[in-house]
Design an enzyme around this catalytic site. Structure first.
Site, mmCIF file in Angstrom:
data_model
loop_
_atom_site.group_PDB
_atom_site.id
_atom_site.type_symbol
_atom_site.label_atom_id
_atom_site.label_comp_id
_atom_site.label_asym_id
_atom_site.label_seq_id
_atom_site.Cartn_x
_atom_site.Cartn_y
_atom_site.Cartn_z
ATOM 1 N N PRO A 148 9.553 12.854 -4.141
ATOM 2 C CA PRO A 148 10.532 11.808 -4.485
ATOM 3 C C PRO A 148 11.915 12.155 -3.922
ATOM 4 O O PRO A 148 12.406 13.255 -4.137
ATOM 5 C CB PRO A 148 10.528 11.821 -6.011
ATOM 6 C CG PRO A 148 9.251 12.483 -6.402
ATOM 7 C CD PRO A 148 8.955 13.470 -5.323
ATOM 8 N N GLU A 149 12.505 11.221 -3.202
ATOM 9 C CA GLU A 149 13.826 11.424 -2.625
ATOM 10 C C GLU A 149 14.819 10.486 -3.305
ATOM 11 O O GLU A 149 14.484 9.844 -4.303
ATOM 12 C CB GLU A 149 13.753 11.229 -1.111
ATOM 13 C CG GLU A 149 12.735 12.166 -0.467
ATOM 14 C CD GLU A 149 12.647 12.049 1.038
ATOM 15 O OE1 GLU A 149 13.645 11.662 1.675
ATOM 16 O OE2 GLU A 149 11.569 12.356 1.599
ATOM 17 N N LYS A 157 18.754 14.225 -6.042
ATOM 18 C CA LYS A 157 17.395 14.051 -6.557
ATOM 19 C C LYS A 157 17.296 14.375 -8.042
ATOM 20 O O LYS A 157 16.187 14.474 -8.592
ATOM 21 C CB LYS A 157 16.426 14.949 -5.786
ATOM 22 C CG LYS A 157 16.383 14.698 -4.281
ATOM 23 C CD LYS A 157 15.440 15.691 -3.619
ATOM 24 C CE LYS A 157 15.520 15.614 -2.102
ATOM 25 N NZ LYS A 157 14.657 16.632 -1.457
#
Length: 343
Positions: free
Chosen positions: A2-3, A60
């Site tokens: 996940p970015e 993040k």
């Protein structure tokens, strides 16, 4: 992994579901890796009874603001972390497995927060992490403590002015892809976002930072903001990304199906993959050409930056071998390991 866009979506999903609700109960599985600097019991007791006023993100990382002050929960997804809301379809990462909304608790759950609105309706929010590279912390002041305090600018929240961005890039001798992955430089940019920025900027991922022209650095600055804001504007829904984005065509490595990305003149584009900064990099050969200021993949690997402490642990922590629920008889990795040895 996940970015920034995916974490922004998770933040918004939680905020839309349970903002201004009270956390009445927390189920947390003991895990001395994922819970960092606090125990699962401390996490549960700190959150229970708190009213969730807001959810915020930096890079993040995202965190809750609770009524009354005190320690606040801070979350980092690592490679495979995710948020699930009971009864709703969960967000699917491009390369990850499709979550089953009917399964509750979801696989690899670390904690479930029960939130109650003014009408007594309960909404359950689960944090899962298959590879245990995510982190859950408690911080008095999240923006002034690790990990956020060590992060660079956020392309959405605090994008650097161009006149400050240019010298920061020029001072570095590493490959540009490595710099873009360095979270102390720009927070939230990960592998696919970095490749997308480089593609739109027409810069080869192995190009050395201190060999880039002012025009190239200006393009990187512009496209860092463009890629992140565009992805966030469609809530990280990749099916809504512009069709001319590399993201929409880059996933065919080692597969038979051909991509449909075109060059500006209409000819088929050639997508190639190399390793830079320890990560697989996709680029378009006709548009992102090597210059005198590029380094080999081997040199680039040696020049890898310490871009994210959790990412560096990727090879040292193995994926859990089985789904983990909240059964107290099998609630911790240590207990499962002992059972395998004695069985």
């Amino acid at each position: 992994m996940p970015e920034l866009p995916e974490v922004e979506r998770a933040k918004n999903d939680i905020k839309n579901a349970v903002q201004n609700q009270t956390i009445t109960r927390v189920e947390a599985q003991p895990d001395t890796i994922v819970f960092d600097g606090c125990t699962s019991e401390e996490f549960s007791s700190t959150l229970t009874g708190g009213k969730l006023l807001d959810v915020k993100r930096y890079g993040k990382v995202f965190y809750f603001e609770l009524e009354g002050g005190g320690k606040l929960p801070v979350f980092h997804f690592g490679m495979t972390g995710a948020i699930h809301i009971r009864g709703r379809e969960s967000f699917k990462y491009k390369e990850g497995p499709k979550p089953d909304p009917a399964q509750w608790p979801p696989k690899f759950v670390k904690c479930i927060m029960h939130c109650e609105d003014e009408h007594g309706t309960i909404t359950e929010i689960a944090f899962t992490d298959a590879r245990r590279l995510g982190r859950i912390r408690l911080c008095e002041d999240p923006t002034q403590e690790h990990p956020i305090s060590a992060l660079g600018f956020d392309p959405i929240l605090s994008m650097l002015p161009l006149e400050e961005y240019i010298p920061k890039v020029q001072r570095k001798g590493c490959p540009i892809k490595s710099l873009l992955l360095d979270q102390s430089f720009n927070a939230g940019v990960g592998n696919w976002v970095a490749d997308e920025i480089l593609y739109h900027s027409r810069v080869h991922p192995e190009s050395k930072c201190n060999a880039l022209t002012i025009d190239q650095i200006t393009a990187l600055h512009l496209n860092t903001e463009y890629v992140c804001t565009t992805a966030v504007s469609v809530n990280a829904e990749s099916s809504l990304f512009p069709d001319n984005w590399l993201f929409c065509h880059r996933w065919g490595k080692g597969k038979r199906e051909a991509h449909t990305l075109k060059l500006p003149n209409g000819d088929p584009a050639t997508i190639k993959w190399i390793t830079v900064g320890g990560r697989t990099s996709a680029f378009v050969a006709e548009l992102q050409r090597k210059s005198a200021g590029t380094t080999s993949a081997t040199q680039g690997k040696r020049a890898r930056q310490s871009f994210d402490a959790e990412d560096q642990n990727e090879q040292s922590v193995t994926e859990q071998e089985e789904p983990v629920g909240l059964d107290p008889k099998m609630s911790s990795p240590q207990k499962r390991s002992k059972r395998r040895k004695t069985g």
